[in-house]
Scaffold this motif. Structure first.
Motif, PDB file in Angstrom:
ATOM      1  N   ILE A 172       0.876  -1.177   0.000  1.00  0.00           N
ATOM      2  CA  ILE A 172       0.000   0.000   0.000  1.00  0.00           C
ATOM      3  C   ILE A 172       0.911   1.224   0.000  1.00  0.00           C
ATOM      4  N   ASP A 173       0.781   2.043  -1.013  1.00  0.00           N
ATOM      5  CA  ASP A 173       1.637   3.215  -1.214  1.00  0.00           C
ATOM      6  C   ASP A 173       0.919   4.450  -0.682  1.00  0.00           C
ATOM      7  N   LYS A 174       1.485   5.077   0.362  1.00  0.00           N
ATOM      8  CA  LYS A 174       0.846   6.250   0.950  1.00  0.00           C
ATOM      9  C   LYS A 174       1.840   7.397   1.062  1.00  0.00           C
ATOM     10  N   ILE A 175       1.291   8.594   1.126  1.00  0.00           N
ATOM     11  CA  ILE A 175       2.046   9.828   1.304  1.00  0.00           C
ATOM     12  C   ILE A 175       1.603  10.424   2.640  1.00  0.00           C
ATOM     13  N   ALA A 176       2.555  10.971   3.429  1.00  0.00           N
ATOM     14  CA  ALA A 176       2.196  11.562   4.721  1.00  0.00           C
ATOM     15  C   ALA A 176       2.916  12.886   4.927  1.00  0.00           C
ATOM     16  N   TRP A 177       2.269  13.752   5.706  1.00  0.00           N
ATOM     17  CA  TRP A 177       2.814  15.057   6.081  1.00  0.00           C
ATOM     18  C   TRP A 177       3.290  14.982   7.516  1.00  0.00           C
ATOM     19  N   LEU A 178       4.562  15.275   7.725  1.00  0.00           N
ATOM     20  CA  LEU A 178       5.115  15.351   9.074  1.00  0.00           C
ATOM     21  C   LEU A 178       5.142  16.815   9.476  1.00  0.00           C
ATOM     22  N   ILE A 216      -0.997  23.244   1.455  1.00  0.00           N
ATOM     23  CA  ILE A 216       0.447  23.056   1.517  1.00  0.00           C
ATOM     24  C   ILE A 216       1.103  24.078   0.587  1.00  0.00           C
ATOM     25  N   THR A 217       2.175  24.712   1.060  1.00  0.00           N
ATOM     26  CA  THR A 217       2.944  25.659   0.265  1.00  0.00           C
ATOM     27  C   THR A 217       3.973  24.841  -0.524  1.00  0.00           C
ATOM     28  N   GLU A 218       3.669  24.576  -1.790  1.00  0.00           N
ATOM     29  CA  GLU A 218       4.446  23.616  -2.577  1.00  0.00           C
ATOM     30  C   GLU A 218       5.954  23.854  -2.594  1.00  0.00           C
ATOM     31  N   PRO A 219       6.444  25.118  -2.717  1.00  0.00           N
ATOM     32  CA  PRO A 219       7.902  25.298  -2.756  1.00  0.00           C
ATOM     33  C   PRO A 219       8.619  24.886  -1.454  1.00  0.00           C
ATOM     34  N   THR A 220       7.878  24.702  -0.368  1.00  0.00           N
ATOM     35  CA  THR A 220       8.502  24.345   0.916  1.00  0.00           C
ATOM     36  C   THR A 220       8.526  22.842   1.164  1.00  0.00           C
ATOM     37  N   ILE A 221       7.975  22.042   0.266  1.00  0.00           N
ATOM     38  CA  ILE A 221       7.924  20.585   0.460  1.00  0.00           C
ATOM     39  C   ILE A 221       9.334  20.009   0.436  1.00  0.00           C
ATOM     40  N   GLU A 222       9.645  19.227   1.491  1.00  0.00           N
ATOM     41  CA  GLU A 222      10.948  18.564   1.598  1.00  0.00           C
ATOM     42  C   GLU A 222      10.740  17.099   1.945  1.00  0.00           C
ATOM     43  N   PRO A 223      11.502  16.179   1.341  1.00  0.00           N
ATOM     44  CA  PRO A 223      11.397  14.763   1.704  1.00  0.00           C
ATOM     45  C   PRO A 223      11.846  14.544   3.147  1.00  0.00           C
ATOM     46  N   ALA A 224      11.175  13.632   3.846  1.00  0.00           N
ATOM     47  CA  ALA A 224      11.487  13.377   5.257  1.00  0.00           C
ATOM     48  C   ALA A 224      11.658  11.893   5.555  1.00  0.00           C
ATOM     49  N   GLY A 225      11.705  11.066   4.527  1.00  0.00           N
ATOM     50  CA  GLY A 225      11.957   9.649   4.734  1.00  0.00           C
ATOM     51  C   GLY A 225      10.858   8.756   4.194  1.00  0.00           C
ATOM     52  N   ALA A 230       1.103   1.017  13.059  1.00  0.00           N
ATOM     53  CA  ALA A 230       2.421   0.374  13.090  1.00  0.00           C
ATOM     54  C   ALA A 230       3.480   1.194  12.355  1.00  0.00           C
ATOM     55  N   VAL A 231       3.171   1.688  11.169  1.00  0.00           N
ATOM     56  CA  VAL A 231       4.165   2.470  10.437  1.00  0.00           C
ATOM     57  C   VAL A 231       4.417   3.801  11.132  1.00  0.00           C
ATOM     58  N   ASP A 232       3.387   4.388  11.728  1.00  0.00           N
ATOM     59  CA  ASP A 232       3.574   5.638  12.460  1.00  0.00           C
ATOM     60  C   ASP A 232       4.464   5.424  13.687  1.00  0.00           C
ATOM     61  N   LYS A 233       4.406   4.253  14.312  1.00  0.00           N
ATOM     62  CA  LYS A 233       5.288   3.953  15.451  1.00  0.00           C
ATOM     63  C   LYS A 233       6.750   4.022  15.019  1.00  0.00           C
ATOM     64  N   ILE A 234       7.050   3.496  13.837  1.00  0.00           N
ATOM     65  CA  ILE A 234       8.419   3.551  13.313  1.00  0.00           C
ATOM     66  C   ILE A 234       8.829   5.006  13.081  1.00  0.00           C
ATOM     67  N   ILE A 235       7.917   5.799  12.542  1.00  0.00           N
ATOM     68  CA  ILE A 235       8.182   7.218  12.301  1.00  0.00           C
ATOM     69  C   ILE A 235       8.357   7.942  13.637  1.00  0.00           C
ATOM     70  N   PHE A 236       7.517   7.644  14.632  1.00  0.00           N
ATOM     71  CA  PHE A 236       7.658   8.243  15.963  1.00  0.00           C
ATOM     72  C   PHE A 236       9.038   7.929  16.532  1.00  0.00           C
ATOM     73  N   MET A 264       5.138   4.344   3.586  1.00  0.00           N
ATOM     74  CA  MET A 264       4.768   5.723   3.845  1.00  0.00           C
ATOM     75  C   MET A 264       5.921   6.630   3.421  1.00  0.00           C
ATOM     76  N   THR A 265       5.694   7.396   2.358  1.00  0.00           N
ATOM     77  CA  THR A 265       6.670   8.383   1.903  1.00  0.00           C
ATOM     78  C   THR A 265       6.287   9.702   2.568  1.00  0.00           C
ATOM     79  N   CYS A 266       7.202  10.221   3.401  1.00  0.00           N
ATOM     80  CA  CYS A 266       6.884  11.374   4.243  1.00  0.00           C
ATOM     81  C   CYS A 266       7.557  12.649   3.755  1.00  0.00           C
ATOM     82  N   PHE A 267       6.850  13.748   3.990  1.00  0.00           N
ATOM     83  CA  PHE A 267       7.334  15.066   3.612  1.00  0.00           C
ATOM     84  C   PHE A 267       7.039  16.057   4.720  1.00  0.00           C
ATOM     85  N   THR A 268       7.865  17.078   4.816  1.00  0.00           N
ATOM     86  CA  THR A 268       7.551  18.235   5.633  1.00  0.00           C
ATOM     87  C   THR A 268       7.172  19.362   4.666  1.00  0.00           C
ATOM     88  N   ALA A 269       6.433  20.333   5.155  1.00  0.00           N
ATOM     89  CA  ALA A 269       6.054  21.483   4.330  1.00  0.00           C
ATOM     90  C   ALA A 269       5.377  22.515   5.206  1.00  0.00           C
TER      91      ALA A 269
END
Length: 130
Positions: free
Chosen positions: A2-8, A55-64, A114-120, A81-86
């Protein structure tokens, strides 16, 4: 898979999390890609749908990228979970299928997927999640 995108989105050592209608577990805001969408398009759409901000697109940065057993799925079904900050504009508020927005700290780790626990764990080790 399952391919998901998340905002940190972290503020003062806490991370923005959401709880969907009918669920007990919290998830990081984001979701599944629609056909043909880029990571950026998915992130912008999902965050607008779930927490009513832009989301302010120019501020999007990969986070893992993080993987774990998918909640509520058969053993072996993995969520990636492909994570980004923005940065964003607007006022955070629950919308669409979201019942609650919460600011969680590391002590709330048992309340998330479970995946959020790894991110935490990753954010805590980096000193970003207290």
């Amino acid at each position: 898979m399952i391919d998901k995108i998340a905002w940190l989105h972290l503020v003062d050592g806490r991370i923005l999390s959401t709880r969907s209608r009918g669920k007990q577990v919290y998830y990081l805001p984001g979701g599944k890609r629609e056909a043909g969408e880029t990571d950026t398009e998915t992130l912008v759409r999902e965050i607008r749908e779930e927490v009513s901000v832009e989301i302010t697109e120019p501020t999007i940065e990969p986070a893992g990228v993080f993987e774990a057993q998918a909640d509520g799925k058969a053993p072996g079904v993995v969520v990636r979970m492909t994570c980004f900050t923005a940065e964003y504009t607007g006022t955070l508020e629950a919308s669409s299928e979201i019942d609650e927005i919460a600011w969680l700290g590391y002590a709330d780790r048992e309340k998330v997927s479970a995946v959020d626990k790894i991110i935490f764990d990753h954010l805590h080790e980096a000193g970003q999640l207290t």
